[in-house]
Every structure is written in structure tokens, then in C-alpha cells.
Design a protein around this motif. Structure first.
Motif, short mmCIF file in Angstrom:
data_model
loop_
_atom_site.label_atom_id
_atom_site.label_comp_id
_atom_site.label_asym_id
_atom_site.label_seq_id
_atom_site.Cartn_x
_atom_site.Cartn_y
_atom_site.Cartn_z
N PRO A 224 30.31 -38.45 3.37
CA PRO A 224 30.97 -37.99 4.60
C PRO A 224 32.43 -38.40 4.70
O PRO A 224 33.27 -37.62 5.14
N ASP A 225 32.75 -39.63 4.29
CA ASP A 225 34.13 -40.10 4.40
C ASP A 225 35.08 -39.29 3.53
O ASP A 225 36.27 -39.16 3.84
N GLY B 146 25.64 -34.08 19.45
CA GLY B 146 26.01 -33.73 18.07
C GLY B 146 25.58 -32.33 17.69
O GLY B 146 26.35 -31.59 17.06
N SER C 189 34.99 -30.39 9.06
CA SER C 189 34.77 -30.52 10.50
C SER C 189 33.34 -30.93 10.82
O SER C 189 33.08 -31.63 11.82
N ALA D 295 31.30 -32.73 8.79
CA ALA D 295 30.88 -33.95 8.09
C ALA D 295 30.32 -35.02 9.02
O ALA D 295 29.31 -35.66 8.69
N PRO D 296 30.92 -35.25 10.21
CA PRO D 296 30.39 -36.32 11.07
C PRO D 296 29.00 -36.04 11.64
O PRO D 296 28.35 -36.96 12.14
N TYR D 297 28.54 -34.79 11.55
CA TYR D 297 27.29 -34.42 12.23
C TYR D 297 26.07 -34.40 11.33
O TYR D 297 24.94 -34.27 11.81
N LYS E 295 35.80 -35.80 5.70
CA LYS E 295 36.36 -35.75 7.04
C LYS E 295 37.84 -35.39 7.08
O LYS E 295 38.27 -34.60 7.93
N GLN F 67 18.51 -39.09 15.33
CA GLN F 67 19.87 -38.65 15.62
C GLN F 67 20.00 -37.14 15.76
O GLN F 67 21.09 -36.64 16.04
#
Length: 435
Positions: A254-255, A194, A33, A35-37, A258, A189
Motif C-alpha cells: 500500500p505505501d 471506507g 487513490s 490503496a488506503p481502503y 499511495k 474493517q
């Protein structure tokens, strides 16, 4: 339960209840959950741990002054009256059985690594989830001491895979240094939406810091035992989460994380092979199993305490010959079953994320009310006054509001809908009391 019933839970069992409830499916599922951040996930952990320790301190002070069964419900009712107590109790009860759906989903996600048919066969993961839930309801109906013993054993076992992840992470960083980190630090970022979203997700992992306050009538020397177990459990778990989850997120592509049903097992498997991944998956399932055991204990104790306090139907105030609230367990289990059933078509990763945010939202209403209640009870002289408690309670309240924004509109709206569903029950109980 009669007042002569033996007190079943001491310091170590209470600590195991807190640590075991907090270290459940969250530490094993949240890397997917978060991973995108990227690095916002690390900062989110730091904010969440600070906020969680503020909340733990508030609960420790409240439980020392008012060691009553029901925990958050009892404190809020004492501070603001029966209506506020009901709203908090209803919200907290919702967070319990909704959260149990997420924990059970996490356990079954890791079981699917061992038994791939669970993930591949439509609807099978929902059936396995429900079988796990109802099996633990049966354990808890047999008595609090048995549930406490199960909790101690599973808490010890669940720390083993976390130690393996920390060991592998240290080895990778020692071998490759900064080159091992797959998520480069980009300060531009950091912060913003985020960070807020990551903070809301990470709070899911700390839900349960108040666990020892709920079954207070079953705790030995509750005024001393509960505060110690609450602070120790929250601090220990926060450090473990920060190190383990951050390592997996920062050292994995990350991919690859996810959409993973078992992110920690995949992390171990990339370096140590499929055998090690299977072992981690087995221990992760045990971890979630132990957490679910502790939360199932609470999802029965909470409506039982509410019924004894007159804010839930009296039929739920009945206990068995073993002193366990069997009827309350059955009602909570039925609601949980419906939730799992209507969401069975979601993937396990998506189901976990949505239900975790929903449970977090419901808990935040409770945490905010308890922080405000601590200030009110201190002002009324029912909790020993101190400047430290005032400052920490204010910080805890701000933290709860901040995290509500991070949960997102969908989770907050569903949370409000579930809260509104309790109004007919409250009106019915008030009418019954006047009759």
C-alpha cells in the motif's frame, strides 16, 4: 448543424466512445487513490458496477424512447421542465470539463514516467496538460468522424497494458497463491466510511456510461444503436476495472501505491523491469489521451445542445461548415484551462483525486435527476412502462444518493458552489426569452 448532415457514428464508434471514455486515466490512476481502503476497494467496485449497470439500463431505455441530442439534459427537461433541464445540463457540463482536467492530469502523470522533467519542473505538468487539452479540442473542431476514428484506435491500444496486468496478476497468484496478496482480508474493517469513500472514488472510473446519448444527432439509427452501445460498454468496462484495479491494489504494498504518479507502471516494473514499466506508461498515456478525446467531444456537444434548446446563449448554437460546435468547444476549453491553472501547484496524484471527486459529485446530480426523470416519463407514457424499469430506476436513484455521501463534504460543497454559479446564466436566459 443541418439535418441533412451525414450520421457519423455507428455501433462500434458509439461503443468505442463509451468504453474509451470510461477506460481512461481512471483505471491507471485509481489504484493510488484506493490503496488506503484495501478490500473495501474491491467491494466498492462491486457496488459501483451494480449501480453503474442500473444507470446504464436507465439511459438505454431513455435513449431508445427519446433519441435526442443532449442526452441527460434532454430527458430531464422533457420530464420536469426547462429549469430542471438547465440545472442538469449545467451540472453535467461542469462534470465534463472538470473531469477532463482529471483525465488530462492522468495522461501527463504517466508521461512523466517517460519524461521525468514533467514531474520535477514546477508548473511544467500544467503546461503539458493544457497543450494536450487544446490539441484535442483542435481535433474535435475538425469533425465528429475524425474524433470517432481516433477513439476506435486508442480504445484498442489501451486494452493492451490492461491485458498485461491481468496476465502478470494471474501468474503471481498461480505461483504464490494467497501469499501474493499484500493486503490481508480483515472482515472487521469491511464496510463503514471506507466502503462509502471507495464507492465514490470507483464511480469516477464509470463516468461516461451515458456518453453515446449526448451526440445523438450524429448517430446512425440512434434509437437502436445508443442503447446497445451503452449497455455493452458499461458491462465490459465494469468487468475490466474490477479485475485490473483490484489486482494492482491487492498485490502491491500500500505505501508504494499511495503517492505514486503511475501506480500501474510501477506494479509492472517491480516484476518485469523498467522497460516494461515504460511501455505500460506509454500505453496508459495513450489510454488517457483517447478518453480525453471522447470527453472533449462531449464538452463541446453539451453546451451546443443546451444553446439549441434555448437554455444557453444562442451564440453557442452556431456550428462550423464541418458541423462541429467550435464556439462551444472554445468556451469549455477556457473554463478547463482556468481550473488547471489555479491548481497547478498540487502534486499530480493529489490533483487527480480531488478533481475526480469533484467531477463525480457533479455527475451524481445528473444521474439522480435522470433516474427520477425515467420514473416520471414512464408515468406520463413517454417511455414504455415496465416493472423492471421502475425497480432499476429506483435502485439507480438510491445509488446516486449513496455515492454523494461517499464523495465527502469538500467535493459536495464545491459541487454545490459550481451549480449555484449557473443561476445567473439561467435568469439571464429567462429574461432574454421574455424580452
Amino acid at each position: 448543424m443541418s439535418s441533412s448532415s451525414p450520421k457519423a457514428l455507428g455501433f462500434w464508434m458509439c461503443s468505442a466512445l463509451v468504453v474509451g471514455n470510461m477506460i481512461g486515466s481512471g483505471v491507471f490512476m485509481l489504484p493510488a487513490s484506493l490503496a488506503p481502503y484495501g478490500w473495501n476497494g474491491v467491494l466498492g467496485w462491486i457496488i459501483t458496477i451494480a449501480g453503474g449497470l442500473c444507470l446504464a439500463f436507465v439511459f438505454a431505455r431513455l435513449s431508445a424512447a427519446l433519441p435526442r441530442e443532449g442526452g441527460p439534459y434532454a430527458y430531464t427537461q422533457e420530464a420536469f421542465g426547462r429549469t430542471a433541464g438547465f440545472v442538469v445540463a449545467w451540472a453535467y457540463w461542469i462534470s465534463l470539463w472538470v473531469g477532463n482536467a482529471a483525465i488530462a492530469t492522468g495522461a501527463v502523470s504517466y508521461l512523466s514516467v517517460l519524461v521525468p522533467a514533467i514531474a520535477k519542473t514546477p508548473g511544467l505538468h500544467a503546461l503539458v496538460t493544457l497543450a494536450l487539452i487544446w490539441g484535442l479540442i483542435g481535433v474535435n473542431c475538425l469533425g465528429a468522424r475524425l474524433a470517432g476514428e481516433v477513439q476506435v484506435v486508442t480504445t484498442v491500444l489501451k486494452l493492451l497494458p490492461l491485458a498485461a496486468v491481468l496476465g502478470l496478476s494471474a501468474w503471481l497468484l498461480g505461483r504464490d497463491g494467497a501469499a501474493a496478496i499484500t493486503a490481508p482480508l480483515d472482515t472487521a474493517q469491511l464496510g463503514g466510511p471506507g466502503l462509502v469513500a471507495a464507492s465514490a472514488l470507483t464511480l469516477w472510473a464509470l463516468l461516461g456510461l451515458e456518453s453515446a446519448t449526448v451526440p445523438a444527432d450524429k448517430v446512425k439509427d440512434p434509437a437502436r444503436t445508443i442503447p446497445r452501445a451503452t449497455l455493452f460498454g458499461a458491462a465490459f468496462t465494469g468487468v475490466v476495472y474490477l479485475l485490473v484495479c483490484s489486482a494492482v491494489v491487492l498485490l502491491s504494498p500500500p505505501d508504494a501505491l499511495k503517492a505514486s504518479n503511475a501506480p500501474m507502471a510501477e506494479f509492472i516494473g517491480r516484476f518485469w523491469g523498467s522497460g516494461a514499466a515504460m511501455a505500460v506508461a506509454a500505453f496508459a498515456a495513450i489510454s488517457a489521451f483517447g478518453a480525453l478525446n471522447g470527453w472533449v467531444l462531449l464538452q463541446g456537444e453539451m453546451p451546443y445542445a443546451m444553446a439549441r434548446g434555448g437554455v444557453f446563449p444562442a451564440v453557442l448554437a452556431k456550428s462550423s461548415s464541418r458541423g462541429t460546435p467550435v464556439r462551444a468547444h472554445l468556451v469549455s476549453g477556457l473554463f478547463l484551462t482556468v481550473l488547471v491553472g489555479i491548481n497547478y501547484a498540487k502534486s499530480m496524484a493529489d490533483l487527480f483525486t480531488f478533481i475526480a471527486l469533484l467531477a463525480t459529485t457533479a455527475s451524481l446530480f445528473t444521474y439522480l435527476a435522470c433516474a427520477l426523470g425515467a420514473l416520471k416519463l414512464q408515468k406520463d407514457g413517454l417511455v414504455p412502462g415496465s416493472r423492471l424499469l421502475t425497480v432499476v430506476a429506483i435502485l439507480a436513484g438510491f445509488y446516486a444518493v449513496f455515492t454523494l455521501f461517499g464523495a465527502g463534504r469538500e467535493a459536495v460543497m464545491w459541487g454545490l458552489v459550481l451549480l449555484a454559479a449557473g443561476l445567473p446564466v439561467h435568469l439571464l436566459m429567462r429574461r432574454t426569452a421574455r424580452a
